[in-house]
Write a protein that holds these residues in place. Sequence first.
Motif, mmCIF file in Angstrom:
data_model
loop_
_atom_site.group_PDB
_atom_site.id
_atom_site.type_symbol
_atom_site.label_atom_id
_atom_site.label_comp_id
_atom_site.label_asym_id
_atom_site.label_seq_id
_atom_site.Cartn_x
_atom_site.Cartn_y
_atom_site.Cartn_z
ATOM 1 N N UNK A 105 0.815 -1.537 0.342
ATOM 2 C CA UNK A 105 -0.101 -0.374 0.252
ATOM 3 C C UNK A 105 1.096 0.955 -0.061
ATOM 4 N N UNK A 106 2.290 1.133 -0.215
ATOM 5 C CA UNK A 106 2.869 2.399 -0.045
ATOM 6 C C UNK A 106 2.642 2.993 -1.129
ATOM 7 N N UNK A 107 3.099 4.653 -1.020
ATOM 8 C CA UNK A 107 2.963 4.964 -2.417
ATOM 9 C C UNK A 107 4.327 6.354 -2.750
ATOM 10 N N UNK B 143 8.821 2.106 5.978
ATOM 11 C CA UNK B 143 8.492 4.229 6.008
ATOM 12 C C UNK B 143 8.511 4.778 6.931
ATOM 13 N N UNK B 144 8.893 4.503 8.017
ATOM 14 C CA UNK B 144 8.860 4.857 9.655
ATOM 15 C C UNK B 144 6.804 5.926 9.543
ATOM 16 N N UNK C 199 12.242 3.115 8.781
ATOM 17 C CA UNK C 199 12.216 4.518 8.215
ATOM 18 C C UNK C 199 13.423 4.294 7.124
ATOM 19 N N UNK C 200 13.692 3.128 6.768
ATOM 20 C CA UNK C 200 15.365 2.514 5.858
ATOM 21 C C UNK C 200 14.418 2.036 4.590
ATOM 22 N N UNK D 188 7.147 12.384 4.962
ATOM 23 C CA UNK D 188 7.092 13.225 6.433
ATOM 24 C C UNK D 188 6.318 12.287 6.307
ATOM 25 N N UNK D 189 6.157 10.722 5.556
ATOM 26 C CA UNK D 189 5.919 9.563 5.970
ATOM 27 C C UNK D 189 5.641 8.361 4.904
ATOM 28 N N UNK D 190 5.275 9.154 3.832
ATOM 29 C CA UNK D 190 5.398 8.180 2.604
ATOM 30 C C UNK D 190 6.953 7.656 2.077
#
Lengths: 493, 428, 424
Positions: free
Chosen positions: A88-90, A161-162, A211-212, A429-431
Motif C-alpha cells: 500500500x506504499x505510495x 517507511x516510519x 524508515x530505511x 513526512x511519511x511516505x
Amino acid sequence: MNASGSPGGAAPAGAAPAGLIEALRAVVGAPACLARPEELLSYECDGLTLHAGRPLAVVLPRDKQEIARVVRACRRFGVPFVPRGAGTGLSGGSTPIEGGVVIECSRLDRILAIDPPNRLAVVEPGVVNAALSQAVRPFGLFYAPDPSSQAACTIGGNVAENSGGPHTLKYGTTVNHVLALELVLPDGELARLGSPTGWAPGYDLVGAVVGSEGTLGIVCEVTVRLHAIPEAIETLLAIFPDVVSACRAVGGIIRSGLVPAALEIVDRRTIEAVEASVYAAGLPRDAGAVLLVELDGPGAALPHQVERIRALCGDAGASRVDVARDAAERDRFWRARKGAFGAMGRLAPDLYVHDAVVPRARLPEVLARVCEIADRHRLRLSNVFHAGDGNLHPNISFDRRDADELARVLAAGREILEVCVEAGGVISGEHGIGAEKREYIRLVFEDDDLEAMCRLRGAFDPDGVCNPGKIFPTTRFCVEANPKARGYDRVPL
Amino acid sequence: MSDAPLAELREATLDCVHCGLCLPVCPTYRETGSETSSPRGRIYLMRAIAEGRAALGPLLAEEAYLCLGCRACETACPSGVRFGRLLEGARAEVERAGLRSGPAKRVETLALRALLPRPLRLRLAVDALALVQRLRLDRLARRWLPPRLRELADAAPRVPPRSERRPLPHLVAAQGERRGRVGLFVGCVMPELFGRVHAATVRVLVQNGFDVVVPREQGCCGALHAHAGDPELARELARRNAAAFATARVDAVVVNAAGCGAALREAGAWLPGEGDALADAARDVCEWLDAAGLRPPPGRVEGRVCYDDPCHLVHGQGVRDAPRRLLAAIPGLELARHEDPSSCCGAAGIYNLTHPAMSRAVLERKMRSLAAADPDWIASGNPGCLMQLASGVAGLGLRAKVVHPIELLDLSYRRGPDAAARRKPAWI
Amino acid sequence: MRPADAEALRKAAGDAALEEHPAVEVDGTQLGWTLRPADGDALVRSVRALAERRLGAVVRGGGSKLGFGNPPRGASLLLSTSALAGVIELDADEGVVRARAGTRLAALREALRETGWELPFDPPGANATLGGTLAAAAVGPRHLGFGRPRDLVLGLDAVLGDGVRARCGGRVVKNVTGYDLMKLQIGAHGSLGVIESAWIRLRARPACERVLSAAVGARPDAAARAVAAARLASARAVALVDAGLAPAVEPSLAPRDGFLLVAELAGDEAAVAQDAARLAAGLGAVDGSPGAVARLRALQGETFGPAGLRFRLALLPDRLDEACAVLARAGAERLLHAGTGLAYARFALEPDADAARVDRAWSAVRRAARAGGGHAVLESGPAWAKDVRDVFGELPEPFALLRALKQRFDPSRVLNPGRFAGGL
C-alpha cells in the motif's frame, strides 16, 4: 503467455538464472513461489502505479527462517530482492527490481505476544496495523501510529517507511514506537536489534533501520510500544472561511503549547468531493476549510483545553466550532477526513498523492503557493493534511492516459516540493522516498549528506542487493561507497 | 472474443486507485497471502488484459473462479469500485473464450443449466437424494468414493421430510390489522431444502399484517448463472420472474434468501426497462419488516444468538442492522458478538462444490470465531450459508443450531399468549 | 605531541585553537593538549587533520560525561566543542530550537526562559552541553515526561571521522527523507562523529508543577506501585530512592527502610490536582521539599568519588521489583526511574578493592539485569575497574555490523578511540 510492452509499464522480464525458481520453490514450496507472467504482473507496482517493475519471481514465505533462506538463495544466484508488505506504499518502496525477486511478507501475520504490564507487543511484520490496535484494545491499550491505510498496511511496512498518521502529533511516529526488531540482513543472517526496555547498548540500529525503506534488510519481527487508551477524548470540528485561516488557527494552537492528539485540515475542493460522494458527512459545502481537532487525556483536563481551542479557532476566524456529543458524531466528523482519499479517487482514473512537510507557521503561504501551482498547470488539486505536523498531502486527480496531463502533474509535483523545501520543510513526512522521489532528495540534501547515508547502507548491504535503486538518485553515490554494489541501475525511470 | 466487453471492463477498472484497502477483507487473500488472489490484483489483471498487456488465459480463468464473489471488497473500497460487476464480466469473458473445463465446470453446468431452472427436475433430484439418504446409501457409497467426490458427498445437505417440502398456498391472508400486500419470492432450492424457512416467513409476514402472495410462475432467480458467466440464462430467468410478479399487485417482493435478493435487485441492470419494476420492488424480509415496523414479538426465546451477515445481504444489498434489530426485539434473546461477522463463510453459491479446499479454509476461519462465541443459535439469511454453517457446526461438534433469523421471530410469535398467533395454515 | 602534528592542527583550526595544559586524566590516559575549534568549518578542518595525522582525540563538551565509556586507546588530545556554542535559531512559533553542540544546557534554558517553551533535557552535571547530552543519550529524572533524547531531535549536523560534514533530518517534526543518521549519532558516545549542532523539539512549559514525596516501606511490590504512579497522565518524574540515600533528597521524610518515592507532576492544573490526590490517597504522598528533584538529579549523577561503581540498568517495568531484590542482596544502593525502567546501582569500593571485587559487582548487576529482562552498563568507575570488563556489558550483536559502521564513519579511528562497546 506473453506480456507486451506498454507505456509506463515494465519491459518483459529477462529469463531467471537457471535453478533460481527451483531453489526458491525448495524453500517456500511451489504454491508459495509465483513465477507465471500474469501472477508477476499483479506485483509490478505497489500503491504507486506510476512506477512498475517486473520481478523474476514472487515468494510468500511463512516464517523468518524461510525469509532468511530465500535471501541466501537470491545471493547464490546473484539476484537482488525487494521486501513487500501489503503493497500500500505510495512512493514505490516495494516496486520490484527488474530481474529481482519480491519477498512478500504478509503471511507472517501472527501477533506473537501482548505484554500489558510492560505495554508492549511482539508481532510478525505481516500483522495489519489496525488489527494490532484491535487486538490490544481489550487490555486498555492501543498502537499509536495510525496511517490512513491502517486497515490494510502492515507493521513491517510501517517500520520500513516510519509511518505516521493523524495521531503522530501527540504520540510520535513508528520510530518512536519500535523498541526492538529482528532483521534478516542482506547476507541472509538473522540479527536482533534493540531491546524491549527501550535502551539497548550499542548504536541505535533500530533507529537506523526504521524508515530505511527496506534497504537495510528484511524485518521479520517487531517489538512495539503501546499506549494506554486515554481516559477521555473530545473531537471538535471547526469551520473556516478559507484554508489560510484554518492554518492560522493551527499555528496558534501549536504556539500556545497545546498538543492535541490530532489536527487535520480538509480544504474546500476536498469537501466538495466528499459531500458529493457516499462519504458525505453533512459538512457545509460553502466551508472554505474544515479543521478537525482531537484532544485526549485525563477527563479533568479536557474541558479547559476545549475552551482554549474554541477561543483560538475563533481568533483565527472560525465561523463555527462544534464539539462531538457522542461516538457517532465523532465518527461523522472523522468521516470527512477519512473519506477524502476515496472521494478524490472517484474524480479521475488516477490520483497522485504528495507528501511534504513544512513548519506549521509557514502553512498558509505554502498552501497558497501550492494552489497557485496547480492552477497554473491546469490540474485538479485538493488538500487534505495532518496540519498539526505541517504534513501536506496535495492530491492531484488526473488521467495518466493523457500524456500531457501526466507531464504537468510531474512538473507541478517538482515545483510543490521546491516550495516546501524553500519554506524550511522536507520532501517526505511519511511516505518515504522510494523510487518516486529519488531525484528530489537533492532538494534537501547535499552530496556529502547523501554520501554519509550511503556509508550506513554500505555497512548493512555492501553488495547492494537489498531493494537497490531506492532512496538515492543515481548509482554514483552508493557505488563509490560500496565498490561491490550492483543492481542499482535496474529500476526503470 | 469481442472487443466491446473488454473495453467496458476497462472503464470500470479505472475506478480502482490501487490503494489496497480491499486486501484484508478478501477471504482468498487472507488464505493465500497472494496479491494475485486479491481484488486489487484481479482488477489489475483485468485491466492489463483489456489493455493488451497480458493475455486472456488460464490465470484469469483460475482467479475469476477462485474469487468467492462475496463483494466484501466493495464495502471496503473507498473509491466505490463495483467489483461484483467486474467479476461477472470477467467470468463471462472466460466462458466466451472457453477457458474452463474439468470436473468443477461439469458439475456446475449440470447444476446450473439442467437442474436449477427446472423445478420439476430439481424436485425429482432432491427426491432421489432423499431416498439415498433415508436408505443410508450415502454412507455406504461414501466409503468407496474417491476423496474429491467424498467431499462433494459430505457437502450434500440432509433433505428435510416431505411435510416441509409441500408447495405454499397461493395467497395467505394477513392477521390482525392489514398493513399491505407483499409477494414472496420462493426461488429454486429453498422450497426443496428450506421449506420450513418459507413457512416461517409467511407466518411472520402474516403476523405483521401483510397478505402474502406466492405467484406460481416464478422460478430460479438466476444469481448463480450470472455469477457463473452465463448472463443469457440469467436474463431469461429474470424475465420469467419479472413477468410472474408483474400482475401480482404487491407493495414489495419479499425475499428471504440474500443471494436471490441481491439478484432480484439487479434485475433492472440485467433487463433495462423490463426488470425495473421487479428490482424496485424487491426487499429482503428483515429489511422490509424493520422498515415497516415490526409488531413486537411476544414469546420468550431464551438464549444467545450470533447473527452472521450473508455476503449478498451486507455487501450486496447494504443491509446490516435491520436483521440485528429484529433479533434484538425478541424477548429473552441475547445478541452475542463474534469476530468478523461480515466475512464470507465460504459457501458462495456452489463454490463449496467447485473449490472445496478454499471453501473449507474460509469456513474454518468463520467457525473459529463462532466457536469462540459459543452461541445457542447461529442465524444467517441465506440458504447456502445455512448449509455451510451447519456443516461447520457438525464438523466441530458445536451445540449451536443454525437457523434463518425469520425462524427465531416465528418461534417467538408462536410462543406468544395470543392463540391466534399459533393458528397455522392447515398445511404447515 | 609531535611538533609536526601540532603544527598541522594549528593550521587547521587556528593558532589559538590548540592549547597545551597540565594533563587531564581520562580513564587512565593523560591528555595534555586540547584542540578547540571556534566554528563549524574549523571543526571540519580539525577532524580532517586528526584523520590525516592519525591522532586519536577524546571529544569533550562540558566534561560532565567524560567518565563514560571504556578507557580510551590511542588518544593523544582532547577535542573540545566548548567554543561551538550558541543558539543558532529559536522558532517560538514552532517550538523548536537549533543550537550548537557546545552550548551549555543551562544557557539554553536561559535562552528559553522568556518563551512558553522548555528544554526537554535534564541530565545531571552543571556543565552538561547539548552535544554531550546527545552523544551520551544522557537523561535525568524528567525523562519520563520529556522522552528519550533520540525522540526529541529533529535534525542534526555531525562531522564524521574523516572530516565529512553530514546533515541529517531537518527542522520539521515529521520526516522520512533518507536515512535517519541522527539516531546513529545519538548515544554513540562520539565514536561515529562529532555532533556540531542539532534541532531540538521543545515542550510547552507546564501551567503547573508539583512535587510529592512518600515513604514506601520495604515491600515486594514497591517498584510496581511506583510504576503505577509513573503512569499517571501528568507524571513528569517518578523515582524510588533507597532509604539510606533518602535524606540527601528529601530531608523531611526519613524512611527507615524500603524506599523514598519522589514524584513530580506537571501540566494542566486540573490534571495535576487529580493526580496529586491519587498519590496522596494511594501512597500517602505529601508535598515534597523544594529542590527535591534537583537533589534527586544530583544523586543520580554521583558516585563515591574516585572509588565507587555506578551501573545503569535498563529493565522492564513489571520486573523492577525482582531486579531490585537482586541488587539489594548484592549490597548495592539503588535509584530507580520507575516509569521507564532505568535503574542506577551504586557500589562503594573499599580501598583494597580489586578486580575480583569489581567482577562480583558486575555479576550481581548482570543477574539483576537478567531478572529484570534487560541489561546493564557501567556508567562510572575508576579506570582500573573498567579494565575488568567492557563497560557496555555484553558485546552488542551483531558486532560485525557495529564494526562496519565504525569503520565507515571513522576509518582512521580518531574519534574517542576505544571508548565504545567492544573497544570501537
